[in-house]
Design an enzyme around this catalytic site. Structure first.
Site, PDB file in Angstrom:
ATOM      1  NE  ARG A 255      34.934  35.171  44.168  1.00  0.00           N
ATOM      2  CZ  ARG A 255      36.242  34.942  44.244  1.00  0.00           C
ATOM      3  NH1 ARG A 255      36.886  35.120  45.376  1.00  0.00           N
ATOM      4  NH2 ARG A 255      36.900  34.511  43.198  1.00  0.00           N
TER       5      ARG A 255
ATOM      6  NE  ARG B 259      37.663  37.726  41.207  1.00  0.00           N
ATOM      7  CZ  ARG B 259      38.602  37.306  42.056  1.00  0.00           C
ATOM      8  NH1 ARG B 259      38.505  37.595  43.347  1.00  0.00           N
ATOM      9  NH2 ARG B 259      39.629  36.608  41.635  1.00  0.00           N
TER      10      ARG B 259
ATOM     11  CE  LYS C 274      44.184  34.623  48.306  1.00  0.00           C
ATOM     12  NZ  LYS C 274      43.404  33.544  47.660  1.00  0.00           N
TER      13      LYS C 274
ATOM     14  NE  ARG D  69      41.250  32.833  39.959  1.00  0.00           N
ATOM     15  CZ  ARG D  69      40.051  33.084  40.482  1.00  0.00           C
ATOM     16  NH1 ARG D  69      38.963  33.004  39.732  1.00  0.00           N
ATOM     17  NH2 ARG D  69      39.924  33.412  41.744  1.00  0.00           N
TER      18      ARG D  69
ATOM     19  NE  ARG E  10      47.895  35.000  42.806  1.00  0.00           N
ATOM     20  CZ  ARG E  10      46.849  35.603  43.365  1.00  0.00           C
ATOM     21  NH1 ARG E  10      46.996  36.637  44.130  1.00  0.00           N
ATOM     22  NH2 ARG E  10      45.645  35.139  43.153  1.00  0.00           N
TER      23      ARG E  10
END
Ligand code: AP5
Ligand code: MG
Length: 208
Positions: free
Chosen positions: A122, A152, A13, A163, A88
């Site tokens: 990531r 992160r 995203k 998640r 969400r």
């Protein structure tokens, strides 16, 4: 142009929003980035959000809805916006119906098995927020702005698993929600980033 990106954690995203917003000159509104900004600045909202984010849980709807409602009225949204990570929950989507209309909802579809690897590799830029993956970029600093890259806090394997579960339970129902409204388009997110961008732009070009 008013767009929403749906998709699980790691779907791409943020990666795609960066390209699509640059192309159309619309504001990129990532609720995750906004919350991380609040945490960095040590605000009350940030302190409230921190525990939820570190556990991979959602921040309460009323906090998020107020934040987005305020954000979409900013000057940089004059040509439109792309919501990345909002709504969400069905409650957020229902509330947003009273806040703004929307032109298109794009669901970035990626098989669950791909997500762990994408998030595991990531690296995020601490300056401009652009994302990298260790499989395609080995550096420690951002190619665009030179700032340091970081991992992160919520990208730890156990948090990522939660998640994904939270996504399946609370966010996935929004696919049917927007399909019923006739707003939904789905792109295959399991292609190269450039291919996914081309597929999204082929859809959004029709809105110009
Ligand atoms: P948020 O920041 O929104 O995280 P997320 O939805 O979990 O999604 P990610 O940012 O992890 O993934 P992405 O889809 O952006 O993927 P990316 O482009 O980086 O939310 C974080 C937290 O904040 C939530 O858990 C919650 O606590 C809270 N929150 C936020 N919004 C909320 C809301 N509305 N309500 C309540 N709470 C909220 O890509 C991932 C990696 O893959 C990168 O390394 C990238 O380089 C790579 N990649 C991307 N595309 C491709 C491709 N096509 N091929 C190969 N690799 C690719
Ligand atoms: Mg993101």
């Amino acid at each position: 142009m008013k767009l929403i990106f749906l998709g699980p954690p790691g779907a791409g995203k943020g990666t795609q929003a960066d390209k699509v917003c640059g192309y159309h000159g619309i504001a990129h509104i990532s609720t995750g980035e906004m919350l991380r900004g609040e945490i960095r600045e040590g605000t009350e909202l940030g302190m409230e959000a921190k525990d939820y984010i570190e556990k991979g849980e959602l921040v309460p709807d009323e906090v998020i809805i107020g934040m987005v409602e305020h954000r979409i009225h900013a000057q940089d949204c004059a040509k439109g916006f792309l919501l990345d990570g909002f709504p969400r929950t069905v409650a957020q989507a229902d509330a947003f119906q009273h806040i703004s209309d929307i032109d298109m909802v794009i669901n970035i579809d990626v098989p669950a098995a791909r997500l762990i690897d994408r998030i595991g590799g990531r690296r995020m830029c601490s300056g401009c927020g652009v994302g990298y993956h260790t499989s395609t970029y080995a550096g420690n600093t951002c190619e665009r702005c030179g700032a340091k890259l970081f991992i992160r806090d919520d990208d730890k394997p156990e948090t990522v698993k939660n998640r994904i579960l939270v996504y399946e339970r609370l966010t996935q129902p929004l696919i049917a929600y927007y399909e019923k409204m006739g707003k939904l388009q789905t792109v295959n997110g399991d292609e190269t980033p450039a291919e996914v961008t081309a597929d999204i732009l082929a859809l959004t070009e029709k809105l110009v």
